[in-house]
Design an enzyme around this catalytic site. Structure first.
Site: not given
Ligand code: ADP
Length: 161
Positions: A90, A41, A128, A17
């Site tokens: 990703r 979740k 996450s 992130h």
């Molecule tokens: P959500 O639960 O809405 O998917 P997240 O907090 O998991 O939100 O992720 C927010 C954004 O960041 C999403 O677009 C997700 O694809 C992106 N993201 C999460 N982890 C990574 C990573 N390792 N590299 C790039 N983008 C990421």
């Protein structure tokens, strides 16, 4: 002023992130990291904890603001005067979900564009949910999350288990 919204659940915030956020912070005057109150979740973190960790992790980023939101993300983007939303892409697995989300949001508010940013290769498979699983097994987290998240696990979660 070009302001972008980077929404997510940040459950917890990871180095992936922060990689995306850092790229966005170089492209826009201001980036709002928008933490969704609802995760849907099984989480280790409540909203306040996720917000605090995002605030601590982005401490050295002067044009990044951390806020929480509930309801439709496009409504929040409009309220904050952001015409751009950032999402991270990703591996291929993200593509279909992110595309449908972007197209749905476009339908709801055509004036808001979604921009996809690709992380550095080392964060391509970091999520996450992976962090939560690793933490359940007490694996070292240094390569995956910023120091405030590690401290949180060590002080609040591990002592109870
Ligand atoms: P959500 O639960 O809405 O998917 P997240 O907090 O998991 O939100 O992720 C927010 C954004 O960041 C999403 O677009 C997700 O694809 C992106 N993201 C999460 N982890 C990574 C990573 N390792 N590299 C790039 N983008 C990421």
């Amino acid at each position: 002023m070009h302001r972008a919204l980077y929404p997510g659940t940040f459950d917890p915030i990871t180095l992936g992130h922060l990689d995306i956020l850092n790229k966005a912070a170089h492209m826009f005057d201001e980036v709002i990291l928008a933490v969704a109150d609802y995760t849907g979740k099984d989480s280790n973190f409540n909203l306040e904890e996720r917000l605090n960790l995002c605030n601590e992790a982005t401490n050295g980023m002067p044009n990044v603001k951390v806020m929480s939101f509930s309801g439709l993300v496009v409504d929040f983007a409009q309220k904050m005067e952001c015409n751009t939303m950032i999402r991270g892409l990703r591996a291929v697995s993200d593509f279909e979900y992110e595309l449908s989300l972007a197209l749905t949001n476009k339908k709801l508010k055509p004036q808001i564009e979604t921009i996809f940013l690709v992380p550095s290769l080392k964060y391509m498979y970091l999520s996450s949910s992976m962090v939560r699983q690793l933490a359940d097994l007490k694996a070292p987290l240094t390569d995956f999350v910023p120091p405030p998240v590690i401290r949180f696990y060590e002080q609040k979660i591990y002592p109870k288990t």
